[in-house]
Design a protein around this motif. Structure first.
Motif, PDB file in Angstrom:
ATOM      1  N   ARG A  41      15.176 -29.074 -11.612  1.00  0.00           N
ATOM      2  CA  ARG A  41      13.997 -28.699 -10.846  1.00  0.00           C
ATOM      3  C   ARG A  41      14.244 -29.015  -9.389  1.00  0.00           C
ATOM      4  O   ARG A  41      14.591 -30.142  -9.047  1.00  0.00           O
ATOM      5  CB  ARG A  41      12.750 -29.439 -11.351  1.00  0.00           C
ATOM      6  N   LEU A  42      14.068 -28.014  -8.520  1.00  0.00           N
ATOM      7  CA  LEU A  42      14.285 -28.233  -7.096  1.00  0.00           C
ATOM      8  C   LEU A  42      13.380 -29.344  -6.582  1.00  0.00           C
ATOM      9  O   LEU A  42      12.178 -29.357  -6.841  1.00  0.00           O
ATOM     10  CB  LEU A  42      14.014 -26.946  -6.313  1.00  0.00           C
ATOM     11  N   GLY A  43      13.984 -30.275  -5.846  1.00  0.00           N
ATOM     12  CA  GLY A  43      13.214 -31.356  -5.257  1.00  0.00           C
ATOM     13  C   GLY A  43      12.945 -32.517  -6.190  1.00  0.00           C
ATOM     14  O   GLY A  43      12.313 -33.494  -5.783  1.00  0.00           O
ATOM     15  N   ARG A 146      11.880 -24.137  -2.228  1.00  0.00           N
ATOM     16  CA  ARG A 146      10.890 -24.185  -3.315  1.00  0.00           C
ATOM     17  C   ARG A 146       9.481 -23.907  -2.794  1.00  0.00           C
ATOM     18  O   ARG A 146       8.697 -23.195  -3.430  1.00  0.00           O
ATOM     19  CB  ARG A 146      10.938 -25.569  -3.967  1.00  0.00           C
ATOM     20  N   ASP A 147       9.142 -24.456  -1.634  1.00  0.00           N
ATOM     21  CA  ASP A 147       7.775 -24.389  -1.128  1.00  0.00           C
ATOM     22  C   ASP A 147       7.523 -23.220  -0.197  1.00  0.00           C
ATOM     23  O   ASP A 147       6.392 -23.028   0.262  1.00  0.00           O
ATOM     24  CB  ASP A 147       7.439 -25.698  -0.396  1.00  0.00           C
ATOM     25  N   ALA A 154      12.426 -20.048  -7.387  1.00  0.00           N
ATOM     26  CA  ALA A 154      13.551 -20.770  -6.790  1.00  0.00           C
ATOM     27  C   ALA A 154      13.913 -21.915  -7.711  1.00  0.00           C
ATOM     28  O   ALA A 154      13.041 -22.679  -8.134  1.00  0.00           O
ATOM     29  CB  ALA A 154      13.182 -21.301  -5.399  1.00  0.00           C
ATOM     30  N   LEU A 155      15.191 -22.040  -8.038  1.00  0.00           N
ATOM     31  CA  LEU A 155      15.623 -23.098  -8.945  1.00  0.00           C
ATOM     32  C   LEU A 155      17.079 -23.446  -8.685  1.00  0.00           C
ATOM     33  O   LEU A 155      17.804 -22.738  -7.983  1.00  0.00           O
ATOM     34  CB  LEU A 155      15.417 -22.687 -10.407  1.00  0.00           C
ATOM     35  N   ALA A 156      17.489 -24.558  -9.278  1.00  0.00           N
ATOM     36  CA  ALA A 156      18.872 -25.008  -9.206  1.00  0.00           C
ATOM     37  C   ALA A 156      19.351 -25.332 -10.613  1.00  0.00           C
ATOM     38  O   ALA A 156      18.553 -25.587 -11.517  1.00  0.00           O
ATOM     39  CB  ALA A 156      18.992 -26.236  -8.308  1.00  0.00           C
ATOM     40  N   ALA A 157      20.671 -25.320 -10.795  1.00  0.00           N
ATOM     41  CA  ALA A 157      21.247 -25.589 -12.108  1.00  0.00           C
ATOM     42  C   ALA A 157      22.593 -26.279 -11.915  1.00  0.00           C
ATOM     43  O   ALA A 157      23.207 -26.210 -10.843  1.00  0.00           O
ATOM     44  CB  ALA A 157      21.412 -24.291 -12.892  1.00  0.00           C
ATOM     45  N   PHE A 158      23.058 -26.939 -12.996  1.00  0.00           N
ATOM     46  CA  PHE A 158      24.225 -27.805 -12.897  1.00  0.00           C
ATOM     47  C   PHE A 158      25.057 -27.723 -14.170  1.00  0.00           C
ATOM     48  O   PHE A 158      24.500 -27.650 -15.271  1.00  0.00           O
ATOM     49  CB  PHE A 158      23.756 -29.243 -12.680  1.00  0.00           C
ATOM     50  N   GLU A 177      16.105 -14.556   5.504  1.00  0.00           N
ATOM     51  CA  GLU A 177      16.952 -14.782   6.678  1.00  0.00           C
ATOM     52  C   GLU A 177      16.299 -15.726   7.678  1.00  0.00           C
ATOM     53  O   GLU A 177      16.994 -16.444   8.398  1.00  0.00           O
ATOM     54  CB  GLU A 177      17.298 -13.447   7.324  1.00  0.00           C
ATOM     55  N   SER A 178      14.975 -15.759   7.722  1.00  0.00           N
ATOM     56  CA  SER A 178      14.312 -16.691   8.635  1.00  0.00           C
ATOM     57  C   SER A 178      14.610 -18.136   8.244  1.00  0.00           C
ATOM     58  O   SER A 178      14.742 -19.009   9.113  1.00  0.00           O
ATOM     59  CB  SER A 178      12.802 -16.442   8.649  1.00  0.00           C
ATOM     60  N   VAL A 179      14.734 -18.380   6.934  1.00  0.00           N
ATOM     61  CA  VAL A 179      15.096 -19.721   6.465  1.00  0.00           C
ATOM     62  C   VAL A 179      16.561 -20.009   6.749  1.00  0.00           C
ATOM     63  O   VAL A 179      16.927 -21.069   7.258  1.00  0.00           O
ATOM     64  CB  VAL A 179      14.778 -19.863   4.963  1.00  0.00           C
ATOM     65  N   VAL A 180      17.425 -19.056   6.414  1.00  0.00           N
ATOM     66  CA  VAL A 180      18.866 -19.250   6.582  1.00  0.00           C
ATOM     67  C   VAL A 180      19.212 -19.553   8.034  1.00  0.00           C
ATOM     68  O   VAL A 180      20.036 -20.438   8.328  1.00  0.00           O
ATOM     69  CB  VAL A 180      19.626 -18.005   6.090  1.00  0.00           C
ATOM     70  N   HIS A 181      18.577 -18.856   8.956  1.00  0.00           N
ATOM     71  CA  HIS A 181      18.925 -18.983  10.372  1.00  0.00           C
ATOM     72  C   HIS A 181      18.056 -19.987  11.135  1.00  0.00           C
ATOM     73  O   HIS A 181      18.171 -20.095  12.360  1.00  0.00           O
ATOM     74  CB  HIS A 181      18.846 -17.617  11.048  1.00  0.00           C
ATOM     75  N   GLY A 182      17.190 -20.711  10.423  1.00  0.00           N
ATOM     76  CA  GLY A 182      16.403 -21.743  11.075  1.00  0.00           C
ATOM     77  C   GLY A 182      15.247 -21.235  11.892  1.00  0.00           C
ATOM     78  O   GLY A 182      14.782 -21.924  12.797  1.00  0.00           O
ATOM     79  N   ARG A 183      14.748 -20.037  11.545  1.00  0.00           N
ATOM     80  CA  ARG A 183      13.620 -19.482  12.299  1.00  0.00           C
ATOM     81  C   ARG A 183      12.303 -19.604  11.564  1.00  0.00           C
ATOM     82  O   ARG A 183      11.254 -19.231  12.099  1.00  0.00           O
ATOM     83  CB  ARG A 183      13.890 -17.998  12.604  1.00  0.00           C
ATOM     84  N   ALA A 184      12.330 -20.108  10.312  1.00  0.00           N
ATOM     85  CA  ALA A 184      11.102 -20.183   9.530  1.00  0.00           C
ATOM     86  C   ALA A 184      10.152 -21.216  10.121  1.00  0.00           C
ATOM     87  O   ALA A 184      10.561 -22.264  10.623  1.00  0.00           O
ATOM     88  CB  ALA A 184      11.426 -20.542   8.074  1.00  0.00           C
TER      89      ALA A 184
END
Length: 234
Positions: A41-43, A146-147, A154-158, A177-184
């Motif tokens: 679970r993310l976070g 996640r938020d 959105a999830l993660a796995a291992f 892309e706004s998240v990836v590039h730090g514009r969010a």
């Protein structure tokens, strides 16, 4: 070529066998490669049952064609288990870096609209001594993704000992892309948690290998945690 991402709730023994002996090109006709992982679970706290959920599996796979996916889900033992869950079929668009297990993918194929839905998958092989540093930088990014209102899942796995994957479905390419590039937008605008973590990875890599893939969602099947229609309608 087509890719799929699967989620299912399975007996813990079935998931454990898939982690130890995942499907391969020699055991499943039409399969190029599959990554089988237990959900996290993310976070979630670093030490918790949510960090390794053996009754919940994620599978990311590359196939020669869609018929091979259908045969796997109907004829293969693991495939029949996965067919009881949810999966999305994906058109490959772009990669950053590369995985040795998927050597033939071009850096980019096709084009996309900024307002269409998009799916992102990351697969990484961790450097085990770097795990504490990775968690320090990565957990804030987990919470950011996640938020974010632009994600519908959105999830993660291992997979022990060192493979980590993330999967996210976004309403639009623009929001991702706004998240990836730090514009969010964030509590302190702009929210640079993802961009800063990527800069730290470039400074000193957390991984033996790392690749992020972008896909166009084609069709989803089934339900996950009672939800259908996870992929936004473009």
């Amino acid at each position: 070529m087509i890719h799929t991402f699967h989620l299912a709730e399975l007996p813990a023994g079935v998931t454990a066998r898939a982690l130890v002996r995942p499907p391969s090109a020699t055991t499943v006709p039409g399969l190029d490669h599959a990554e089988c992982l237990a959900l996290m679970r993310l976070g979630a706290p670093t030490v918790s049952l949510d960090r390794l959920q053996l009754r919940r599996i994620a599978v990311f796979a590359q196939w020669h064609h869609e018929d091979a996916v259908d045969r796997f889900l109907s004829d293969d033992t693991l495939g029949r288990h996965l067919a009881t869950g949810w999966h999305v079929r994906l058109e490959y668009l772009r990669r950053w870096s590369r995985l040795a297990a998927l050597p033939g993918l071009p850096a980019r194929t096709g084009s996309w609209d900024q307002d269409e839905p998009v799916v992102a998958v990351t697969v990484a092989r961790m450097r085990l001594p770097e795990v504490p540093r990775f968690l320090r930088w990565g957990k804030p990014v987990e919470r950011q993704v996640r938020d974010h209102p632009g994600t519908t899942l959105a999830l993660a796995a291992f997979r022990p000992p060192h493979t980590i994957a993330t999967f996210s479905v976004w309403r639009t390419v623009r929001e991702m892309e706004s998240v990836v590039h730090g514009r969010a937008a964030g509590p302190v605008s702009p929210d640079r948690r993802h961009a800063d973590a990527m800069a730290e990875r470039r400074r000193r890599d957390f991984h033996h290998e790392f690749a992020t893939f972008r896909f166009r969602p084609l069709a989803e099947h089934g339900a996950w945690e009672g939800r259908a229609g996870i992929v936004p309608v473009g």
